[in-house]
Design a protein around this motif. Structure first.
Motif, short mmCIF file in Angstrom:
data_model
loop_
_atom_site.label_atom_id
_atom_site.label_comp_id
_atom_site.label_asym_id
_atom_site.label_seq_id
_atom_site.Cartn_x
_atom_site.Cartn_y
_atom_site.Cartn_z
N TYR A 108 71.44 15.14 37.63
CA TYR A 108 70.51 16.08 38.26
C TYR A 108 71.12 17.48 38.33
N ALA A 109 72.43 17.57 38.55
CA ALA A 109 73.09 18.87 38.62
C ALA A 109 73.01 19.60 37.28
N VAL A 110 73.07 18.86 36.18
CA VAL A 110 72.91 19.47 34.85
C VAL A 110 71.54 20.12 34.74
N VAL A 111 70.50 19.39 35.15
CA VAL A 111 69.14 19.93 35.06
C VAL A 111 68.97 21.13 36.00
N ALA A 112 69.45 21.00 37.24
CA ALA A 112 69.28 22.06 38.23
C ALA A 112 70.01 23.33 37.82
N SER A 113 71.24 23.22 37.32
CA SER A 113 72.01 24.41 36.95
C SER A 113 71.39 25.11 35.74
N ASN A 114 70.83 24.34 34.80
CA ASN A 114 70.15 24.96 33.67
C ASN A 114 68.82 25.57 34.09
N TRP A 115 68.16 24.96 35.05
CA TRP A 115 66.95 25.54 35.62
C TRP A 115 67.27 26.89 36.25
N ASP A 116 68.46 27.01 36.81
CA ASP A 116 68.88 28.26 37.45
C ASP A 116 68.98 29.40 36.45
N LEU A 117 69.19 29.09 35.17
CA LEU A 117 69.27 30.15 34.17
C LEU A 117 67.95 30.90 34.06
N THR A 118 66.84 30.16 34.03
CA THR A 118 65.53 30.82 33.95
C THR A 118 65.02 31.26 35.31
N ALA A 155 67.63 16.15 22.82
CA ALA A 155 67.91 17.56 23.10
C ALA A 155 67.13 18.45 22.15
N VAL A 156 67.02 18.05 20.88
CA VAL A 156 66.25 18.82 19.90
C VAL A 156 64.77 18.84 20.29
N ALA A 157 64.23 17.68 20.69
CA ALA A 157 62.84 17.61 21.11
C ALA A 157 62.59 18.50 22.33
N ALA A 158 63.53 18.49 23.28
CA ALA A 158 63.39 19.34 24.47
C ALA A 158 63.43 20.82 24.09
N ALA A 159 64.28 21.17 23.13
CA ALA A 159 64.37 22.57 22.69
C ALA A 159 63.07 23.01 22.02
N ILE A 160 62.49 22.13 21.20
CA ILE A 160 61.21 22.47 20.56
C ILE A 160 60.12 22.64 21.61
N ALA A 161 60.10 21.74 22.59
CA ALA A 161 59.11 21.85 23.67
C ALA A 161 59.29 23.14 24.46
N ARG A 205 63.62 36.21 27.03
CA ARG A 205 63.13 35.13 27.89
C ARG A 205 62.84 33.87 27.08
N LEU A 206 62.42 34.03 25.84
CA LEU A 206 62.25 32.85 24.98
C LEU A 206 63.60 32.18 24.74
N LEU A 207 64.63 32.98 24.50
CA LEU A 207 65.97 32.42 24.31
C LEU A 207 66.48 31.77 25.59
N ALA A 208 66.13 32.34 26.74
CA ALA A 208 66.53 31.74 28.02
C ALA A 208 65.92 30.35 28.17
N PHE A 209 64.63 30.22 27.85
CA PHE A 209 63.98 28.91 27.89
C PHE A 209 64.67 27.95 26.93
N LEU A 210 64.91 28.42 25.71
CA LEU A 210 65.48 27.56 24.68
C LEU A 210 66.88 27.09 25.05
N LEU A 211 67.75 28.02 25.42
CA LEU A 211 69.14 27.68 25.71
C LEU A 211 69.27 26.82 26.97
N SER A 212 68.34 26.99 27.91
CA SER A 212 68.41 26.22 29.15
C SER A 212 67.77 24.83 29.02
N SER A 213 67.22 24.50 27.86
CA SER A 213 66.59 23.19 27.68
C SER A 213 67.49 22.19 26.98
#
Length: 338
Positions: free
Chosen positions: A42-52, A93-99, A211-219
């Motif tokens: 969960y910390a992985v998801v939350a910290s990446n969520w913090d990027l956006t 991870a690739v599928a999440a990045a595409i999404a 902002r598109l890169l922020a979404f991509l890198l944080s996914s």
């Protein structure tokens, strides 16, 4: 004390790693180890969520979908197609990045509450899509029979420390990646767009691209975490997309400290333990006269409200504030201490 900490950061980091490696060796309680693994995921998801959310200033609910997409992608590939989990997890991870790219295209053109509504709708759309294909995803029951992780004859579930070390390594890589990212020119451009959007655009910083890169890198890491999550629990469940998990992850970001990265990592494990304690405490439900589930949600909501009211900078923000104040009050080298 604070000056000692700042002067010995590397030594303290080594000590912290040693302590972390020793935890599964000295802790015999399987439940505590299980909750620690969930907390780190969960910390992985939350910290990446913090990027956006924190650095880019985009209030979105899409990261829960990235986490779920990673879990279901890896689960479907391994269960239906017989692909190795070690290949299924990066595919998640690739599928999440595409999404993330698909979601970000309309989201970056919106502002405020509209971004939150759009990304939450996208998350629910993914859930409905998964539920509508029971032959592939398992529908309401979830995708069962997800194979466990193993290397040769070594099965991860037969060892109490294998998943712990694997998820710990994933969290470490995610945290280092995020910290390098937010301190780079790209991270500074996100902060500039967040705080001084018109000026940043006038200086040539492309709003849509950053902002598109922020979404991509944080996914990417949430997608990896989702894949590991599915193989750890041996199931990919639609509960991943539940509102309760979204609120729990949001509380990790807000209570830990927005735009800190370290805050959500620290509070991620703590909030997981506290949340599960609330869910399993019969005396709490007796006091409030409700079932255990609502008690947990009530507690998390109260924590969020108190945090936003009394220390909106979060726990890590308080630590940084205290550290800066202590360094200012400490005498310089060579001066007499009063």
């Amino acid at each position: 004390m604070i000056s000692f900490i700042h002067a010995n950061k590397k030594a303290l980091a080594v000590v912290g790693i040693v302590v972390f490696l020793a935890i599964p060796l000295v802790v015999d309680n399987k439940l505590l180890i299980h909750l620690a693994i969930l907390g780190m995921l969960y910390a992985v998801v939350a910290s990446n969520w913090d990027l956006t959310l924190g650095y880019a200033g985009v209030f979105n609910f899409a990261h829960l979908a990235f986490f779920g997409i990673g879990a279901y992608t890896s689960g479907i590939l391994t269960v239906k197609l017989g692909i190795s989990p070690w290949l299924g997890i990066p595919c998640g991870a690739v599928a999440a990045a595409i999404a993330s790219v698909i979601v970000s295209i309309p989201a970056i053109r919106l502002r405020g509450i509209y971004v939150a509504l759009l990304t939450f709708a996208c998350s629910q759309l993914v859930l409905l899509l998964l539920l509508s294909q029971p032959l592939i995803t398992g529908g309401q029951q979830g995708l069962t029979g997800v194979p466990q992780l193993q290397i040769g004859d070594f099965r991860f579930r037969e060892s109490k420390f294998a998943h712990f070390y694997l998820v710990g390594l994933l969290l470490l890589c995610s945290t280092v990646f995020l910290r390098r990212l937010v301190t780079s020119d790209f991270g500074l451009s996100l902060i500039a767009l967040r705080d001084f959007e018109e000026y940043a655009i006038a200086r040539g910083i492309p709003l849509a691209r950053q902002r598109l890169l922020a979404f991509l890198l944080s996914s990417i890491f949430p997608g990896l975490a989702g894949g590991v999550y599915a193989h750890f629990l041996i199931v990919a469940s639609p509960d991943i997309f539940g509102f309760s998990l979204a609120i729990l992850l949001l509380s990790m970001v807000l209570v830990g400290g927005v735009a800190t990265i370290y805050g959500p990592v620290l509070i991620g494990v703590v909030m997981t333990y506290v949340s599960e304690l609330m869910a399993s405490s019969a005396w709490m439900s007796e006091i409030f006269g409700v079932s255990r589930g609502p008690v947990r949600f009530m507690f998390v909501a109260v924590i969020i409200v108190l945090t936003m009211r009394f220390f909106p900078q979060g726990v890590w923000g308080l630590i940084k504030q205290y550290s800066a104040r202590s360094r200012m009050t400490e005498p310089a080298e060579g001066e007499d201490r009063v």
